[in-house]
Each structure stands twice: as structure tokens, then as C-alpha cells.
Scaffold this motif. Structure first.
Motif: not given
Length: 286
Positions: A4-12, A72-74, A79-80, A109-115
Motif C-alpha cells: 500500500x502506497x499512501x501519503x505519510x505524515x511528516x516524521x521519522x 554528526x554530518x547527516x 532533521x531539516x 534530536x527528532x524528539x528535541x525538535x518536536x518531530x
């Protein structure tokens, strides 16, 4: 099978992948891999091969390598992308992300950014090993990989040996024998354990026995492949009086050898010491 291909909400999205058998992946994991805007992996070659096996095309979607050496680089880039509204699926080399892999700093880092962080559960070497080890599973500690330095290893083993829980340890086949012998010194060679090798793969094997027996077995035949070591929890040391009381009861209807084996197993004591005590008691009775 239809993906199933569907639009996923933004996130990790942390996607668990097979330890060995490609068909162990979940249907939901395939849906997420087919739908995510961005694909990230500890090893992009492994992920690409897995997707090809299940008929999922990466298309023109970015596939980004994210591992210990480039984290550290990626991480800022990933996140961006999520902050820009993209859904990012991250797959470890095998098993569940964040369990002994570089996913933890990314999640933090994702949690800290509210992602939004979403688990897509599935295979895990920890639970697979616990399933086949034949040791208690009501309480366990995932201890990860032992430290490399000798001093740190000794302190680490002394600390976890006292934990009242079954221990799950990842180890290299090159170091498993050393680790077993060191655990014998710290935890006692009579403690029960299991060496689980190549879980879900063609040459899957589980060796069960005491730490001493497994140390001897792996010295004679060094194992190959991915290894998970499961070690029984420690028990409170029985007093000499406890041992003698148990031996007297056992000697009423058992031979010295059988009584010593039964009591040693029940109280978690060295067989040799219990056998010597049984011999003394048997002589006293005569």
C-alpha cells in the motif's frame, strides 16, 4: 501481496528489518518503505536489496546513508528534511533500529525538535534470542556489546552479573570465547547460558549449557556469524547450612553423585564443592 502506497505524515519512521530471512519483514514495514518521501539506512545497499526482493522501487526518492561514522554530518540534513514536511524511513542493518545501532542520537534530536517519531516494529535479535535460549524471560537486561578495554570489560561484567535479570549480550565471534571465560570468573562457571548464532539464517544454531561448558565448547569449535549471548540471572548465594540441609534430604534416596548434582543445580552452587560436601556427609552417616 499488495504493497500500500499512501501519503505519510511528516516524521521519522523507525523500520525494523529482517535479521536474515527476508520474509520476516512486516507488511506495514513494506508499506512505509514504499511510501516514505526519504529513505535512510545504516547500509543503503542492504536496504535497496531488501526492497528489490519485495518489489518496492526507490524511484527518484533520496536514499541516504546514516551510520556511526557520518552521524554528526547527516543528522542535521535528515532533521531539516522532516522539518520541511518530509517523511523519513530509517532502517538499521538488521533488526530493530535504536537497539545497538546509530538510531538513538537521531531519535533524540527528532524528539528535541518536536518531530513525530513512529515505531514500525518487527524483528529483533534480542527477543529472538530470548525465545530460543530456554532461560527466564519475565525480566531481562539488554546489555549491548561489552567494552573493548580490559579494565572497562571487567567492571562492566561485575556490574551486570549482579543484576537480578536474564542478560542479553551482543558479541563478536572473534571475542565470544574470551567473553565466556571472563564471565566464568565474574559470574561463576555454573551459571546457565545460551550462545545464539546466525538467528533466522541458514546456519542458525543455539548452544545451551553452563558458562564453563560453553567456554570450553567455543574454544574447541570457534563459532562464526552474528552472535547473541543470553545469560541466566544470578541467584542469592546459599549458605553452607542451606547446602547441608538440602544434601541430607537428597541423600536419603539418591546416590552421592546424584544428590550433589541436584543440590548444585537447585542452589546454583559449584558442582565440585557440593560433591565434596556430599562425600563428607555420607561418610559421617556411615
Amino acid at each position: 501481496m499488495t504493497v500500500e502506497i499512501r501519503q505519510l505524515p511528516a516524521g521519522l519512521y523507525f523500520v525494523a528489518t529482517p535479521l536474515g530471512a527476508a520474509r520476516d519483514i512486516t507488511l506495514r514495514a513494506l508499506d512505509v518503505l514504499a511510501s516514505a518521501d526519504v529513505l535512510a539506512a545504516e547500509d543503503t545497499r542492504t536496504l535497496r536489496h531488501l526492497m528489490q526482493l519485495h518489489g518496492i522501487a526507490a524511484g527518484d526518492r533520496p536514499m541516504i546513508a546514516y551510520h556511526d561514522h557520518n552521524g554528526a554530518e547527516v543528522r542535521p540534513r535528515l532533521i531539516r528534511l522532516m522539518q520541511e514536511g518530509k517523511s523519513v524511513a530509517y532502517a538499521s542493518e538488521a533488526g530493530t533500529p535504536l537497539v545497538a545501532d546509530p538510531g538513538y542520537p537521531l531519535a533524540r534530536e527528532a524528539v528535541a525538535e518536536g518531530i513525530r517519531v513512529v515505531p514500525v516494529p518487527g524483528p529483533s535479535a534480542v527477543t529472538a534470542a530470548l525465545t530460543v535460549a530456554g532461560l527466564p524471560t519475565d525480566r531481562f537486561l539488554f546489555a549491548g556489546f561489552p567494552p573493548a578495554a580490559a579494565g572497562a570489560r571487567k567492571s562492566w561484567m561485575a556490574e551486570i552479573a549482579k543484576v537480578p535479570a536474564t542478560l542479553v549480550i551482543y558479541e563478536s565471534p572473534k571475542r565470544i570465547n574470551r567473553t565466556l571465560y571472563e564471565l566464568c570468573e565474574v559470574a561463576g562457571e555454573e551459571r546457565q547460558a545460551a550462545v545464539c548464532r546466525e538467528l533466522t539464517k541458514r546456519f542458525e544454531e543455539t548452544l545451551r549449557g553452563t558458562l564453563g561448558e560453553l567456554a570450553a565448547a567455543t574454544a574447541e569449535r570457534p563459532p562464526k556469524g552474528e552472535i547473541v549471548l543470553v545469560v541466566d540471572r544470578g541467584r542469592e548465594e546459599a549458605s553452607e547450612q542451606d547446602m547441608e540441609t538440602a544434601l541430607r534430604a537428597a541423600l536419603e534416596d539418591m546416590s552421592v553423585k546424584d544428590a550433589a548434582a541436584a543440590v548444585a543445580g537447585a542452589l546454583g552452587l559449584p558442582k565440585r564443592d557440593v560433591y565434596q560436601a556430599a562425600l563428607r556427609l555420607d561418610r559421617d552417616e556411615d
